[in-house]
Design a protein around this motif. Sequence first.
Motif: not given
Length: 451
Positions: A79-91
């Motif tokens: 779950v780590e990589a997809p979640y990190i990418q979501s946070v970066l997309e939100e930023w």
Amino acid sequence: MTITPELLAKYEISLPRYTSFPTLPHWDQNHFQPSKAIQLLKNQVLLDPRVSLYIHLPFCESLCTFCGCNKRITRNHQVEAPYIQSVLEEWKLYKMLLPTQPVISHIHLGGGTPTFFSPEQLTILITGLLNGQKTAEEYEFSVEVHPNICTTKHLKTLYNLGFRRISVGIQDFDPKVLYSINRNQTFEKTRSIIEEARNIGFTGINVDLVYGLPLQTLDSIAYTLEKIEKLKPHRIAYYAYAHVPWKSKAQRRYTEKDLPSSADRFNMFLFARKWLLSTGYVQVGMDHFAMPHDPLSIAFKAGKLNRNFMGYTTDISPTLIGLGASSISDFNTAYVQNYKEVETYQSTIASGHLAIEKGHLLTEEDVTNKRHIMDVMCKGKIKLPNDLSPEHLAYIEEKITEFINDGLLQWENESLVATEAGLLLIRNIASIMDPYLYRLGMRDNVFSKSI
């Protein structure tokens, strides 16, 4: 410090912790408009580009039953990589909306357990957040760590990314208490992580302790404090356990019969407070202690202490942007909160939209009362707003007289300030300035007990 059993019973009521105002249960959803909140964010960043980032990393490998935070229990690290990418997309979505480049003054990684994520994924997160961004001249990056799943590589990676402060969750070192809250954490492992952090170069070591936990006694508090003395943290957050089983189902593992009484909780606080002050710590606000040279103590003495969704802080940035599932943002005159469910949060971000679920647009009255309530919480001082209704003003004056008679407030020159006893009951004092509580009255199963 003397508070009788009768006063304990009188003041043990359900109240907000006032990490924000208005508090979340009193947000006006009927008149909230996400587009208006974003416009207020744009206006604020134009006035002052300083921005703090809070990133909520909700995953934990095991469940601590006392915890009321938004978390997801899993051992699946896919779950780590997809979640990190979501946070970066939100930023990225936020940056596209901002009218000028923000200046990052603080980054705080909270959870959940931030060190659930691998050093490699944390590197992707922080470098992605900072890519092309300005940082303030005196920025601070901080992170919450769980000793059981924090490694030397985590610490070295975070240090190289600019982090200098860690906050170590401890709660209590008594094995019986730790078993009751399902937290398998040894003193040896905790000391090892803290010593490694110091050796690497971290200059801020915070620890979190909790009083009022199931099976906790004065003896277990004394045992824990003896261990804390060996760790020598710069700051100690000594929180009252918030028993909210209607919100956190894991707290139903034990019952009220397993919890210390109000009098016992109060004595736990007094015992620890006396010990902490005797060992050189300064009391900061209602539940924090810091060494005199620590920035938190310095800010408190200078009257510059602040309070936000993470508690007492030296962060004075006017804008806090929360990224990740359930994160709350403070745009100074507006609050927004993201969807709590990880899947809903990620799918909304993937669709190219901010994951805002709800929020509140502050009225002029809110802004005024927010300032006065934070003065009470951060400075222990009461100022009477000049635009109160006659009924509310009469109520406040009546309560102030009560507080003075009960030894919680006293006059110093021409200011009303909290006494030592008043600091413990500062939520009670602040609450009289809260027009939402005044209008709606106290309600059970909304807030935790004030003692």
